[in-house]
Design a protein around this motif. Structure first.
Motif, mmCIF file in Angstrom:
data_model
loop_
_atom_site.group_PDB
_atom_site.id
_atom_site.type_symbol
_atom_site.label_atom_id
_atom_site.label_comp_id
_atom_site.label_asym_id
_atom_site.label_seq_id
_atom_site.Cartn_x
_atom_site.Cartn_y
_atom_site.Cartn_z
ATOM 1 N N ALA A 1 70.234 11.416 -48.832
ATOM 2 C CA ALA A 1 70.907 10.394 -49.633
ATOM 3 C C ALA A 1 72.428 10.532 -49.545
ATOM 4 O O ALA A 1 73.148 9.538 -49.566
ATOM 5 N N GLN A 2 72.923 11.758 -49.427
ATOM 6 C CA GLN A 2 74.361 12.009 -49.394
ATOM 7 C C GLN A 2 74.937 11.953 -47.986
ATOM 8 O O GLN A 2 76.055 11.509 -47.798
ATOM 9 N N ASP B 1 74.521 10.454 -44.442
ATOM 10 C CA ASP B 1 73.815 9.476 -43.619
ATOM 11 C C ASP B 1 74.228 9.544 -42.145
ATOM 12 O O ASP B 1 73.579 8.954 -41.297
#
Length: 70
Positions: free
Chosen positions: A30-31, A33
């Protein structure tokens, strides 16, 4: 004896480690990419440091687990 209880605790501990790894991977995805963010963001660098610190510990734990089964 404590062996049945120890087996249950070890199984629970293993499950918790896998759960922790899974949530960590999902959080990282999620952090981070792109691979560039691993070295250009504070989160990415911290993640690399944590992986570098935990990898040898997991290797030692794996070795001890294998040795304990013999």
């Amino acid at each position: 004896e404590f062996k049945p209880l120890l087996s249950k605790v070890a199984l629970l501990a293993s499950a918790m480690v896998y759960l922790l790894l899974a949530t960590g991977v999902l959080g990282a995805l999620a952090q981070i990419d792109t691979l560039d963010k691993l070295t250009s963001t504070r989160y990415g660098v911290t993640l690399l440091v944590k992986i570098g610190l935990i990898a040898p510990l997991l290797a030692i734990a794996s070795y001890n687990a294998q040795r304990g089964r013999l």
